[in-house]
Design a protein around this motif. Sequence first.
Motif, PDB file in Angstrom:
ATOM      1  N   TRP A 228     126.792 131.547  41.880  1.00  0.00           N
ATOM      2  CA  TRP A 228     127.598 130.583  41.126  1.00  0.00           C
ATOM      3  C   TRP A 228     127.089 129.142  41.189  1.00  0.00           C
ATOM      4  N   ASP A 229     125.936 128.915  41.816  1.00  0.00           N
ATOM      5  CA  ASP A 229     125.346 127.583  41.749  1.00  0.00           C
ATOM      6  C   ASP A 229     123.839 127.713  41.951  1.00  0.00           C
ATOM      7  N   THR A 230     123.147 126.604  41.841  1.00  0.00           N
ATOM      8  CA  THR A 230     121.687 126.595  41.969  1.00  0.00           C
ATOM      9  C   THR A 230     121.228 126.419  43.410  1.00  0.00           C
ATOM     10  N   LEU A 231     122.163 126.258  44.352  1.00  0.00           N
ATOM     11  CA  LEU A 231     121.798 126.062  45.754  1.00  0.00           C
ATOM     12  C   LEU A 231     121.535 127.381  46.471  1.00  0.00           C
ATOM     13  N   GLY A 232     121.981 128.476  45.867  1.00  0.00           N
ATOM     14  CA  GLY A 232     121.794 129.773  46.506  1.00  0.00           C
ATOM     15  C   GLY A 232     123.084 130.417  46.959  1.00  0.00           C
ATOM     16  N   SER A 233     124.232 129.869  46.586  1.00  0.00           N
ATOM     17  CA  SER A 233     125.513 130.473  46.942  1.00  0.00           C
ATOM     18  C   SER A 233     125.635 131.827  46.255  1.00  0.00           C
ATOM     19  N   SER A 234     126.077 132.840  47.004  1.00  0.00           N
ATOM     20  CA  SER A 234     126.130 134.187  46.434  1.00  0.00           C
ATOM     21  C   SER A 234     127.106 135.056  47.208  1.00  0.00           C
ATOM     22  N   LEU A 235     127.547 136.113  46.552  1.00  0.00           N
ATOM     23  CA  LEU A 235     128.333 137.167  47.171  1.00  0.00           C
ATOM     24  C   LEU A 235     127.610 138.475  46.895  1.00  0.00           C
ATOM     25  N   ASP A 236     127.199 139.150  47.969  1.00  0.00           N
ATOM     26  CA  ASP A 236     126.412 140.375  47.876  1.00  0.00           C
ATOM     27  C   ASP A 236     127.298 141.532  48.329  1.00  0.00           C
ATOM     28  N   VAL A 237     127.590 142.463  47.429  1.00  0.00           N
ATOM     29  CA  VAL A 237     128.460 143.601  47.741  1.00  0.00           C
ATOM     30  C   VAL A 237     127.627 144.877  47.646  1.00  0.00           C
ATOM     31  N   ARG A 238     127.643 145.685  48.719  1.00  0.00           N
ATOM     32  CA  ARG A 238     126.823 146.890  48.771  1.00  0.00           C
ATOM     33  C   ARG A 238     127.668 148.094  49.149  1.00  0.00           C
ATOM     34  N   PHE A 239     127.308 149.216  48.566  1.00  0.00           N
ATOM     35  CA  PHE A 239     127.932 150.494  48.925  1.00  0.00           C
ATOM     36  C   PHE A 239     126.831 151.523  49.108  1.00  0.00           C
ATOM     37  N   SER A 240     126.909 152.305  50.184  1.00  0.00           N
ATOM     38  CA  SER A 240     125.889 153.313  50.486  1.00  0.00           C
ATOM     39  C   SER A 240     126.549 154.637  50.818  1.00  0.00           C
ATOM     40  N   PHE A 241     125.911 155.694  50.358  1.00  0.00           N
ATOM     41  CA  PHE A 241     126.329 157.054  50.718  1.00  0.00           C
ATOM     42  C   PHE A 241     125.088 157.828  51.135  1.00  0.00           C
ATOM     43  N   ALA A 242     125.166 158.506  52.262  1.00  0.00           N
ATOM     44  CA  ALA A 242     124.030 159.291  52.754  1.00  0.00           C
ATOM     45  C   ALA A 242     124.531 160.641  53.253  1.00  0.00           C
TER      46      ALA A 242
ATOM     47  N   PHE B  24     127.461 160.025  55.851  1.00  0.00           N
ATOM     48  CA  PHE B  24     127.568 158.628  56.273  1.00  0.00           C
ATOM     49  C   PHE B  24     127.898 157.770  55.053  1.00  0.00           C
ATOM     50  N   VAL B  25     128.987 157.000  55.155  1.00  0.00           N
ATOM     51  CA  VAL B  25     129.442 156.128  54.071  1.00  0.00           C
ATOM     52  C   VAL B  25     129.556 154.717  54.620  1.00  0.00           C
ATOM     53  N   GLN B  26     129.112 153.748  53.825  1.00  0.00           N
ATOM     54  CA  GLN B  26     129.114 152.362  54.298  1.00  0.00           C
ATOM     55  C   GLN B  26     129.415 151.422  53.141  1.00  0.00           C
ATOM     56  N   ILE B  27     130.241 150.415  53.405  1.00  0.00           N
ATOM     57  CA  ILE B  27     130.498 149.346  52.449  1.00  0.00           C
ATOM     58  C   ILE B  27     130.312 148.019  53.170  1.00  0.00           C
ATOM     59  N   GLN B  28     129.686 147.071  52.487  1.00  0.00           N
ATOM     60  CA  GLN B  28     129.324 145.812  53.124  1.00  0.00           C
ATOM     61  C   GLN B  28     129.411 144.693  52.113  1.00  0.00           C
ATOM     62  N   SER B  29     129.869 143.547  52.563  1.00  0.00           N
ATOM     63  CA  SER B  29     129.956 142.368  51.699  1.00  0.00           C
ATOM     64  C   SER B  29     129.486 141.156  52.498  1.00  0.00           C
ATOM     65  N   ASP B  30     128.568 140.366  51.904  1.00  0.00           N
ATOM     66  CA  ASP B  30     128.010 139.183  52.559  1.00  0.00           C
ATOM     67  C   ASP B  30     128.150 137.984  51.631  1.00  0.00           C
ATOM     68  N   LEU B  31     128.762 136.939  52.169  1.00  0.00           N
ATOM     69  CA  LEU B  31     128.972 135.698  51.420  1.00  0.00           C
ATOM     70  C   LEU B  31     128.058 134.619  51.976  1.00  0.00           C
ATOM     71  N   THR B  32     127.364 133.929  51.075  1.00  0.00           N
ATOM     72  CA  THR B  32     126.555 132.772  51.437  1.00  0.00           C
ATOM     73  C   THR B  32     126.985 131.603  50.565  1.00  0.00           C
ATOM     74  N   THR B  33     127.344 130.496  51.183  1.00  0.00           N
ATOM     75  CA  THR B  33     127.772 129.329  50.414  1.00  0.00           C
ATOM     76  C   THR B  33     127.428 128.068  51.195  1.00  0.00           C
ATOM     77  N   PHE B  34     127.577 126.930  50.537  1.00  0.00           N
ATOM     78  CA  PHE B  34     127.232 125.651  51.148  1.00  0.00           C
ATOM     79  C   PHE B  34     128.478 124.773  51.207  1.00  0.00           C
ATOM     80  N   LEU B  35     128.748 124.260  52.403  1.00  0.00           N
ATOM     81  CA  LEU B  35     129.894 123.394  52.630  1.00  0.00           C
ATOM     82  C   LEU B  35     129.447 121.941  52.593  1.00  0.00           C
ATOM     83  N   PRO B  36     130.389 121.023  52.503  1.00  0.00           N
ATOM     84  CA  PRO B  36     130.011 119.596  52.562  1.00  0.00           C
ATOM     85  C   PRO B  36     129.232 119.293  53.841  1.00  0.00           C
ATOM     86  N   GLY B  37     128.298 118.372  53.728  1.00  0.00           N
ATOM     87  CA  GLY B  37     127.424 118.068  54.849  1.00  0.00           C
ATOM     88  C   GLY B  37     126.223 118.981  54.923  1.00  0.00           C
ATOM     89  N   LYS B  38     125.944 119.706  53.816  1.00  0.00           N
ATOM     90  CA  LYS B  38     124.795 120.610  53.736  1.00  0.00           C
ATOM     91  C   LYS B  38     124.807 121.664  54.835  1.00  0.00           C
TER      92      LYS B  38
END
Length: 795
Positions: free
Chosen positions: A371-385, A419-433
């Motif tokens: 959602w921005d050019t700084l690299g903020s992202s939400l990565d959602v993954r689902f795995s089945f093995a 084996f079942v796995q769900i994972q979510s990783d958030l990366t964002t930038f707060l004030p003060g870099k």
Amino acid sequence: MNIQNWLFCFFHFMLFAGLGAQNIIIQVEGENRVPLIGANATLIFLQDSTIRHTTTGFDGKAIFHSKSLGQYSVEITYIGYSSLKTEISVEKGNSQFNIQLQENPLTLDEVTIVSRRPMLRQDGDKIIVDPTPMLDISTNVLEIMEATPGLFVDQDGGIYLGNTSPATIYINGREQRLGTQDITNLLRSLPPGSIQRIELIRNPSARYDAASSGGIINIVLKKGVKIGRFGSVQAGMNQGKEGNLFAGFSLYSTGDRSGWYLNTNVNRDAVQNDLVSSRSSAAPFLLSQESINTRKSSNGFIGGGYHLEINDKISFSYDGRISGNVTQSHTISENSMVSFENMPLSATTNLVDNESPFLSQQHDLNTLFRWDTLGSSLDVRFSFAHSTAKTSQEYRNEFLFPAMSADAGEGEWVNNRVFVQIQSDLTTFLPGKVNLEAGFKGSYMDFGNVSEFFRGFNGNPVPDSIRNNEYYYRETIGAAYVQASKTLFSDIVLKAGIRGEYTRMLGDQQIPTEAKFSVNRVDWFPYAFLSRRLVNIAGYELKAFAIYRKTLSRPSYQNLNPGIRILDQFNYESGNPALAPQFTHNTELNISMNDYPIFAVGRNQTSGIISNVLYNDPDNPALTYNTFDNVGSSVETYFRIVMGLPPVNRYFGVFGAQYNHLEYDGIYSDAPIVFSRGSWRLFTFHSFNLTKNTRIMASGFMLLNGQMNLIELGNIGQLNLTLSQTLMNKKLQISLFIRDVLRTMETPFILRQSDIVFEGERYADNQRVGMTLRYQFGIRKKDDQKKANPFQFDE
């Protein structure tokens, strides 16, 4: 001074030394503003000709650290694009630049830079290994691991970054959650040319699973990063006492917004393992054994994926892999027992035949939101093995002296794992870099084992109550983490975080007797990381890192299974459902030069060590059994140094050494077991271009005075030689190689536990002569195509 004091001084030194530096960020993009991953960037400060090299990350950014303002020369090269050289002016408040490359597949030969890429590269808290040089001597991914500098693969398939615990294996950032044997089967089926890079993460951040006491080895598979359609065909063989054959092909098709890839491979793998050993215990005799195990395996693999960039903010990808193999093994053992007075007591021959089909599949879905050019992202993954393994066994024990009727039987055991796995990783930038990372992960595993055996009795099969087993295991793990990083004083990076994990394990044995166990616990795992640019010396940038992490090793479903698996008439193995987790506190200080790791010192403090132990059978002193137990604690201090020349002209080389000193304190069979031992691991790699198209390579390692848990190893090593020739405008590569040239992988060992002494020597058919062929091709996008000529792409 202990390691905590070293860390305190090191942190303060890096915090207050050399203030005032900043980051120079080069954003590299292709057409349609697509970030170019892995582009090579060179930055030259014109005032003093200081040179820095790096590559762009997944966001297409090349980051350089410098405290000097002024004029710089920048050169960017990327396969399939015209190289670009320009000058930039770095001023206060102006240190970020955008560079766009123009696609030009016809210039591929001019920008091919395989020989100039560093083999090892420090990237934050991990080391990136370029596997290209190892492809020439490998027929599968497990052999690439064996040839990778700094890794050690034992003869049971365990892969080690250090001495205490095996590393956790990830593929494309996802833990596999397989037992050692199943991981070995999977890696044998993966084609060697499918690997893009190998990430060695000795001290994983809070983002990764805490179950990584031995570190993490992340195998990143190729998915295609260049616009166009390209691929390769490869085949090869090697021959020792037994022989390997493999063949496969890879296809990649990538457009502006979408793409797909396909990898296939078939492999016929065979090896002969020789073991000579002797064992003494509480029984009044000495047992000597000589065994030959011949294993032949037919492997198949198919993997593929699709990615779609819906718009600049949302992308989707799917990756899937199916691998299978059928392994046949034949073991013949000659056994003799003599009394302590050297009187012969018995002589027997054991024959064991196994046939084991194994099938594994894994499917990964990934959605990425930006959602921005700084690299903020939400990565959602689902795995089945899912994996299933079935082993059919026939055995026969022949009694030569004194003469008796033979003992024979047969049976099978079946393992099934989901084996079942769900994972979510958030990366964002707060004030003060401040860069904030947070996420959660949930996983569930269901494992079942059923064993059914029969023994011959008066010519009729009767159920074998000792071997028959039915066991089920369920595991639920929930995790959440938060960590933040900030650049202090422009070039000091501080990252800290914490991870919490909830573990629930349920084990249920129904045959031969009912037995259950359960584990419910919550554990916390802190993490701290600090990096600092130190100084420039003759154009080389030195950077220092300090890392602390708490981790654990959970017992695997195989180690917890109490079912009995008889190895021969004198020895059997069984799991231990009472195993508790093993915890490790690791602290490491390391230094890199131009992102090349050169020195590290650290300490692992481990409690509740899960050890492979050998006990006397309580009901029959003539028998011993292998199992696992929490035996003790250890303090392992190590330092590692890596030296070599950067890739220049015709030659580049890597030299490395790691020293480990282990202090062990535990209780075994109600008696103290205390020892200290130091060991060296040396490794090297060299490449020299005899001509423009001919290259000779040498690689090898030595392990001196090694220690694998409680087992003492003798001195072992391996030297490999390769001659590689490219033809047809570098599209065809032919390599001839010899592995273990001097046959120095004969492994002497000794295990001293209480009143048991088990010693001998193993050899796993390492000496091999072989050849590989690899043909690479590609087609440009139709809208730019003038001639559909094949071209080489960068491995």
